[in-house]
Design a protein around this motif. Structure first.
Motif, short mmCIF file in Angstrom:
data_model
loop_
_atom_site.label_atom_id
_atom_site.label_comp_id
_atom_site.label_asym_id
_atom_site.label_seq_id
_atom_site.Cartn_x
_atom_site.Cartn_y
_atom_site.Cartn_z
N LEU A 164 -4.22 14.71 -18.56
CA LEU A 164 -2.84 14.97 -18.99
C LEU A 164 -2.80 16.15 -19.96
N ILE A 165 -3.74 16.19 -20.88
CA ILE A 165 -3.82 17.33 -21.81
C ILE A 165 -3.98 18.63 -21.03
N ASP A 166 -4.85 18.62 -20.02
CA ASP A 166 -5.09 19.81 -19.21
C ASP A 166 -3.85 20.19 -18.40
N ALA A 167 -3.17 19.18 -17.84
CA ALA A 167 -1.98 19.45 -17.02
C ALA A 167 -0.85 20.04 -17.87
N PHE A 168 -0.69 19.54 -19.10
CA PHE A 168 0.32 20.11 -20.00
C PHE A 168 -0.06 21.53 -20.42
N SER A 169 -1.34 21.73 -20.72
CA SER A 169 -1.80 23.04 -21.16
C SER A 169 -1.60 24.10 -20.08
N SER A 170 -1.98 23.76 -18.86
CA SER A 170 -1.83 24.73 -17.76
C SER A 170 -0.36 24.97 -17.44
N ALA A 171 0.48 23.95 -17.59
CA ALA A 171 1.92 24.13 -17.35
C ALA A 171 2.53 25.04 -18.41
N ALA A 172 2.05 24.91 -19.65
CA ALA A 172 2.56 25.74 -20.74
C ALA A 172 2.27 27.21 -20.52
N SER A 173 1.10 27.52 -19.92
CA SER A 173 0.70 28.91 -19.74
C SER A 173 1.06 29.48 -18.38
N ASN A 174 1.61 28.65 -17.50
CA ASN A 174 1.93 29.09 -16.15
C ASN A 174 3.35 29.64 -16.11
N ASN A 175 3.50 30.92 -15.81
CA ASN A 175 4.82 31.55 -15.81
C ASN A 175 5.74 31.02 -14.72
N ASN A 176 5.17 30.37 -13.73
CA ASN A 176 5.98 29.82 -12.65
C ASN A 176 6.45 28.39 -12.92
#
Length: 385
Positions: A164-176
């Motif tokens: 979940l930490i990883d999924a939130f982190s990648s969502a935060a940095s994903n411009n899409n």
């Protein structure tokens, strides 16, 4: 967020509004065919934009195109109440005596820069990772994270916390990805912590286990506190423990009418987490928050709504449809406006919430090592057998 039909229409609008030749432009355009091809090729590249480049970029494109096709601004400044007209006039007027050839070249270069930025951003955005007990799907600019451990009522184990930490982190940095929705598979939203997390370890001492668990929980809650984009919880069924307390950190919470909300911390010899010691009294009042956090009162969906924990309650048979409508609505809103507004609403509390989170997890580390907590968990697990 610009997606689907909206994305296509915006792209067409940008190209049409910023590059369409007016009758006056055609006369001049044919007079300097030496850079006609430059403009035409730039217009073709402009059609590659898949997202609205923003008002500042659109105004710059407008001014350069007018300068390239007509020359210096030769029209009267619009009236004071025509704000759009004034902005377009200023974008053209400020180019002064810039030649049409130079304007065409600058227009072409700027289009190339815009398209290049979008392409680079698209390449840097990664597709969602396939996690063992999470389903992650990006649709219309919204990341839907689904807890997918239905046989265990979506109870969170250590790996799910890390994922979940990883999924939130990648969502935060994903411009899409412009927003996230968190939900669950099956009858439960989430039954809280998997109690096997508290099982003795052959490789770690109880103190080491408690310390590692504290750091993981702290980092998980911090990842929600720091998440810069709108976060919506779609509570499809009963929620327990950490699944309840983290709702106070979400921006929107929708639930099915069959959802319940239970925090049996005292029954397990533990203490509140996910900043609920601060947020619950803030939204519910001290008396109700104490009943929920100290006495473990299980709230119904309507009760959670009445006490400010839930945004809206939907009939169970309509829940999925209503959540889809919400996802589509979030996806249709300007992403930067959403982010900046969330920052304005939540920003002043961010540091304070992280301090609260730190204090709560330090107390939990102490509680997890206590004989009282150990006996309470053993009694609870025996009752479940």
């Amino acid at each position: 967020m610009i997606t689907g039909i909206v994305r296509s229409s915006v792209r067409q609008y940008v190209v049409r509004q910023l590059t369409k030749p007016h009758s006056a432009c055609f006369v001049n355009h044919r007079m300097f065919s030496s850079h006609e091809n430059v403009l035409e090729k730039a217009k073709e590249r402009l059609s590659q934009l898949t997202e609205d480049p923003g008002n500042e970029a659109k105004l710059k494109l407008y001014g350069l195109y007018k300068q390239a096709t007509i020359g210096p601004c030769n029209t009267k400044k619009p009236g004071v109440f025509d704000l759009v007209g004034q902005a377009k006039w200023n974008a053209w007027y400020r180019l002064g005596d810039l030649s049409q050839v130079e304007a065409a070249e600058q227009y072409s270069q700027y289009v190339s820069d815009l398209v290049g930025e979008v392409s680079s951003a698209a390449k840097s955005d990664t597709t969602p990772v396939n996690y063992q007990d999470l389903l992650v799907n990006d649709t219309k600019g919204v990341r839907i994270i689904t807890l997918n451990r239905p046989s265990k009522y979506n109870a969170l184990n250590y790996q799910m916390y890390r994922d979940l930490i990883d999924a939130f982190s990648s969502a935060a940095s994903n411009n899409n990805v412009n927003a996230v929705v968190l939900t669950g598979t099956g009858k439960y939203y989430c039954s809280g912590n998997d109690l096997t997390n508290f099982a003795p370890s052959d490789s770690l001492t109880p103190q080491e286990m408690a310390s590692a668990a504290r750091l993981l929980l702290r980092d998980f809650v911090d990842s929600i506190i720091d998440f810069p984009k709108p976060l919506t919880a779609a509570v499809n069924g009963p929620a327990v423990g950490i699944a309840v307390t983290t709702l106070g950190l979400c921006d929107l919470v929708y639930c099915s009418e069959r959802a319940t909300f239970h925090t049996p911390f005292m029954e397990l010899g533990q203490s509140p987490e996910a900043c609920s010691s601060f947020i619950f009294p803030k939204i519910m009042g001290y008396s109700k928050a104490n009943e929920v956090l100290l006495l473990g009162h299980k709230m119904t969906a309507d009760e959670a709504f009445a006490n400010g924990l839930v945004t809206r309650v939907f009939p169970d048979e309509q829940f999925e449809e209503k959540v889809k409508e919400i996802v589509d609505q979030i996806g249709s809103l300007p992403p930067m406006s959403l982010r900046k507004s969330k920052e304005l609403i939540r920003g002043l509390e961010t540091s304070f919430l992280k301090d609260v989170n730190d204090k709560e997890t330090l107390l939990l580390e102490e509680r997890w090592q206590s004989e009282e907590c150990f006996n309470a968990i053993m009694k609870f697990m025996q009752r479940k057998i």
